[in-house]
Scaffold this motif. Sequence first.
Motif, PDB file in Angstrom:
ATOM      1  N   ASP A  91      76.038  39.798 -13.442  1.00  0.00           N
ATOM      2  CA  ASP A  91      75.952  38.353 -13.666  1.00  0.00           C
ATOM      3  C   ASP A  91      76.698  38.004 -14.948  1.00  0.00           C
ATOM      4  O   ASP A  91      76.790  38.815 -15.863  1.00  0.00           O
ATOM      5  N   ASP A  93      75.836  35.486 -16.972  1.00  0.00           N
ATOM      6  CA  ASP A  93      75.023  34.625 -17.838  1.00  0.00           C
ATOM      7  C   ASP A  93      74.320  35.414 -18.938  1.00  0.00           C
ATOM      8  O   ASP A  93      73.506  34.880 -19.680  1.00  0.00           O
ATOM      9  N   GLN A  95      72.251  37.905 -18.417  1.00  0.00           N
ATOM     10  CA  GLN A  95      70.983  38.513 -17.983  1.00  0.00           C
ATOM     11  C   GLN A  95      71.149  40.001 -17.698  1.00  0.00           C
ATOM     12  O   GLN A  95      70.192  40.763 -17.817  1.00  0.00           O
ATOM     13  N   ARG A 194      65.821  43.386 -18.210  1.00  0.00           N
ATOM     14  CA  ARG A 194      66.591  42.202 -17.860  1.00  0.00           C
ATOM     15  C   ARG A 194      66.283  41.106 -18.852  1.00  0.00           C
ATOM     16  O   ARG A 194      65.136  40.807 -19.134  1.00  0.00           O
ATOM     17  N   ARG A 197      68.570  34.192 -19.688  1.00  0.00           N
ATOM     18  CA  ARG A 197      69.920  33.620 -19.737  1.00  0.00           C
ATOM     19  C   ARG A 197      70.325  33.305 -21.164  1.00  0.00           C
ATOM     20  O   ARG A 197      69.499  32.841 -21.935  1.00  0.00           O
TER      21      ARG A 197
HETATM   22 MG    MG Z   1      70.855  34.561 -14.095  1.00  0.00          MG
END
Ligand code: MG
Length: 307
Positions: A91, A93, A95, A194, A197
């Motif tokens: 991803d 963003d 994350q 994880r 954002r």
């Molecule tokens: Mg995300």
Amino acid sequence: MLSVILPIYNEQDGLNAFTQELVGVLQQHSVAYELIFVNDGSTDNSLSAIKGICAASPHAKYINLSRNFGHQVAVSAGIDYAKGDEVLLMDSDGQDPPEVVPTLLKQMEQGYDVVYAKRESRAKESFLKKFTAKVFYKLLNRITRIDIPIDTGDFRVMNRKVTNALKQMPEKQRYLRGQIAWLGFNQTYITYERKGRNTGETGYTYGKMITLALDAITSFSNWPLRVATLSGFACAALGLVLIMYTLYSRFVLGVYQPGWASLMITIVFLGGIQLLGIGMIGEYISRISDNVKNRPLYLVDETNIDA
Ligand code: MG
Ligand code: UDP
């Protein structure tokens, strides 16, 4: 060379910082790389941010899709254009933290074909998102025969062999983590935390999540169809007993009621079961129809990658 596929949907604010962090990590570990930004119909200024990055670095490439096709398709487009010996999905963003990438690559050196990153914890995500994800993966694992890893997204690295195998899967409903599991080969995982954002907000609305879940189930399991069949059998058996009992009490015992309540219950119950069965069949048929139409999976508006 490592190809990094970065799907972008309205990430204008965090993109530069994220890219810098990622490139920093890759350079620090002397990884030869290309970045493939796939702009998935962003409605903000993500595209110009991407073009800015590409103008400044020969390692950065972009694909601008003609509209929003959804995360799974955007990633699939990136995979089609990737030239690397290894392909990394993550991803954009923040994350999926860039500092995990060297760990993934190191694991690959042990001779694996796919290394995926399993979420040890998930920061800053809503209870509902985590709860629905948990229930969904439990259900999916129960009704499919292939082992789709729990608590993993698409954050993973795969080699050229697996990438080429994946490219042979023509289905329009993409569920990459399931498809890659289905391929087999030598797969393993590492764990990571994880993050939340960096900026912006999720592009995965509940609508998109439900579509993804239904695509996953219908792509990898015929169990819902079997449930429809089995409940049909069960109802038919029950119905047979009821018919015999009704005839018996009408003609032999001679006692019979106006029977409105039992009639209503039966009709409502059977009606519900039938609608459920038809709905399940419909889910599959609509997907068959999507595949029979054989439209392209995505359309590229512009790109600086030569095919
Ligand atoms: Mg995300
Ligand atoms: N994304 C995309 N198309 C979409 C939705 C999301 O390309 O329609 C991208 C998004 O820019 C991000 C990644 O897919 O890089 C994961 O999306 P998001 O962070 O919105 O999902 P979440 O992490 O909340 O599940």
